[in-house]
Motif scaffolding. Structure first.
Motif, PDB file in Angstrom:
ATOM      1  N   ASN A  75       6.511   5.156   8.313  1.00 19.62           N
ATOM      2  CA  ASN A  75       6.161   6.485   7.801  1.00 19.62           C
ATOM      3  C   ASN A  75       4.775   6.484   7.170  1.00 19.62           C
ATOM      4  OD1 ASN A  75       8.615   7.479   8.627  1.00 19.62           O
ATOM      5  ND2 ASN A  75       9.571   7.384   6.611  1.00 19.62           N
ATOM      6  N   TYR A  76       4.435   5.394   6.490  1.00 22.62           N
ATOM      7  CA  TYR A  76       3.105   5.303   5.876  1.00 22.62           C
ATOM      8  C   TYR A  76       2.018   5.239   6.947  1.00 22.62           C
ATOM      9  CZ  TYR A  76      -0.867   3.388   3.329  1.00 22.62           C
ATOM     10  OH  TYR A  76      -2.116   3.179   2.806  1.00 22.62           O
ATOM     11  N   LEU A  88       2.050   5.335  -2.983  1.00 22.36           N
ATOM     12  CA  LEU A  88       2.286   6.773  -2.817  1.00 22.36           C
ATOM     13  C   LEU A  88       3.568   7.175  -3.528  1.00 22.36           C
ATOM     14  CD1 LEU A  88       1.414   7.256   0.966  1.00 22.36           C
ATOM     15  CD2 LEU A  88      -0.060   7.645  -1.024  1.00 22.36           C
ATOM     16  N   PHE A 129       1.568   8.578   8.533  1.00 24.72           N
ATOM     17  CA  PHE A 129       0.838   9.468   7.626  1.00 24.72           C
ATOM     18  C   PHE A 129      -0.654   9.140   7.609  1.00 24.72           C
ATOM     19  CE2 PHE A 129      -1.036   9.588   3.347  1.00 24.72           C
ATOM     20  CZ  PHE A 129      -1.110  10.952   3.139  1.00 24.72           C
ATOM     21  N   ARG A 130      -0.974   7.854   7.651  1.00 29.87           N
ATOM     22  CA  ARG A 130      -2.365   7.447   7.482  1.00 29.87           C
ATOM     23  C   ARG A 130      -3.161   7.491   8.788  1.00 29.87           C
ATOM     24  NH1 ARG A 130      -5.034   3.848   3.189  1.00 29.87           N
ATOM     25  NH2 ARG A 130      -7.090   3.498   4.104  1.00 29.87           N
ATOM     26  N   THR A 163       9.814   2.681   5.811  1.00 26.50           N
ATOM     27  CA  THR A 163       8.757   3.019   4.846  1.00 26.50           C
ATOM     28  C   THR A 163       7.383   2.680   5.407  1.00 26.50           C
ATOM     29  OG1 THR A 163      10.246   2.635   2.977  1.00 26.50           O
ATOM     30  CG2 THR A 163       7.890   2.607   2.516  1.00 26.50           C
ATOM     31  N   ILE A 164       7.271   1.520   6.039  1.00 26.54           N
ATOM     32  CA  ILE A 164       5.999   1.104   6.633  1.00 26.54           C
ATOM     33  C   ILE A 164       5.594   2.045   7.764  1.00 26.54           C
ATOM     34  CG2 ILE A 164       4.895  -0.706   8.009  1.00 26.54           C
ATOM     35  CD1 ILE A 164       6.556  -2.736   6.386  1.00 26.54           C
ATOM     36  N   GLU A 173       0.835  -1.204   0.000  1.00 23.24           N
ATOM     37  CA  GLU A 173       0.000   0.000   0.000  1.00 23.24           C
ATOM     38  C   GLU A 173       0.869   1.252   0.000  1.00 23.24           C
ATOM     39  OE1 GLU A 173      -3.449   0.338  -0.126  1.00 23.24           O
ATOM     40  OE2 GLU A 173      -3.266  -1.771  -0.692  1.00 23.24           O
ATOM     41  N   ALA A 174       1.959   1.218   0.762  1.00 24.24           N
ATOM     42  CA  ALA A 174       2.848   2.385   0.839  1.00 24.24           C
ATOM     43  C   ALA A 174       3.497   2.671  -0.515  1.00 24.24           C
ATOM     44  CB  ALA A 174       3.916   2.151   1.903  1.00 24.24           C
ATOM     45  N   ARG A 175       3.750   1.639  -1.302  1.00 23.11           N
ATOM     46  CA  ARG A 175       4.379   1.833  -2.608  1.00 23.11           C
ATOM     47  C   ARG A 175       3.485   2.588  -3.584  1.00 23.11           C
ATOM     48  NH1 ARG A 175       6.112  -4.406  -2.953  1.00 23.11           N
ATOM     49  NH2 ARG A 175       8.102  -4.349  -1.806  1.00 23.11           N
TER      50      ARG A 175
END
Length: 292
Positions: free
Chosen positions: A212-213, A153, A216-217, A209-210, A149-151
């Motif tokens: 940070n996502y 963005l 953000f969410r 990355t996970i 899912e993060a990819r």
């Protein structure tokens, strides 16, 4: 010398046959049939001499190299017997996809071992139990679904954002070292399971990355706990300690901690719902290739 003399005789016969007609040349040269016969005879001798020379060379090389080969084999056997095996047999365990990419992400046995190795609170073992491996498998499945899912963005490619990301990776590495105890112990763990520094960096980059996502969410939009929720948690945690002779802190003294704990619990709950929805959404597919 025999080979060279044979070549010279063949050359002389050909020249004699092609020379201008004269009594001297006819007396000193052979007829064409005899020349061809002699040429064939010399060719046979030449072939036999060459085969004999090649055979002698091979025979000489064979007996010259044989001691060297025995010595090399002995050295390899010695090295193999004195060096302990450091390789962990790997295999494909599962594939995970949310349908957004043509190729699913692969989870291997080594991925599971590395996941457990990078958990300071988990008991460390080069050969974990089936229960530990399946727990790590479930965690990696969830991580990959979130990562996919993060990819979706667009990445932040500014120098400032990239530097911040690398700083987060370094901070994550330092936290692991601190949690395990020391850098030497951490490196020993990595070595024992075949985890290289490059592979560790790749794992930590995925984890950052996970995180940070998810920040953000969820973190940016989670509502802070209400005064009533904080008060209820205070009475739940400290109410039973009253009249026990122990010092009980006041609500104001522990308000910030209680607010932080309640906020993290809300975020964790939202993330669990999010992952459950990812598993159930159309296109998501988790395929077990080899049970552990």
């Amino acid at each position: 010398m025999k080979i060279e003399n044979c070549k010279m005789k063949i050359a002389n016969l050909i020249v004699g046959h092609r020379a201008p007609s004269s009594s001297r040349h006819r007396a000193e040269s052979f007829s064409r049939p005899r020349a061809e016969s002699f040429s064939q005879s010399c060719a046979v001798k030449l072939k036999n001499n060459l085969q004999f020379a090649i055979f002698n060379s091979q025979f000489s090389i064979r007996f010259t190299l044989r001691p060297l080969l025995f010595a090399l084999c002995s050295l390899l056997l010695t090295l193999c017997s004195s060096t302990p095996a450091q390789t962990i047999a790997d295999k494909m365990v599962a594939t995970v996809t949310n349908g957004s990419r043509a190729t699913p992400d692969l989870i291997t046995y080594s991925d599971l071992v590395w996941q457990l190795t990078l958990e300071p609170s988990a008991p460390f073992s080069v050969k974990p139990s089936s229960e530990q491996l399946n727990k790590a498998l479930r965690t990696l499945e969830d991580q990959l679904l979130i990562l996919q899912e993060a990819r979706k963005l667009p990445p932040a490619n500014t120098p400032e954002a990239m530097q911040k990301f690398e700083d987060q990776v370094k901070q994550k590495r330092d936290q692991l070292v601190q949690g395990i105890g020391s850098r030497a112990l951490f490196e020993e763990r990595m070595k024992s399971v075949g985890l290289t520094a490059e592979q560790l960096d790749a794992i930590l980059r995925d984890r950052v990355t996970i995180e940070n996502y998810l920040d953000f969410r969820f973190r940016a939009f989670v509502l802070p706990p209400s005064t009533q929720e904080i008060s209820d948690r205070y009475h739940q945690d400290y109410g039973r300690l009253r009249n026990t002779g122990r010092i009980v802190p006041t609500l104001e003294q522990v308000r910030d901690r209680l607010e932080h704990d309640l906020t993290e619990e809300k975020i964790e709950s939202e993330i669990d719902k999010f992952v459950d929805n990812l598993r159930e959404q159309p296109g998501t597919e988790v395929v077990i290739l080899s049970p552990v």
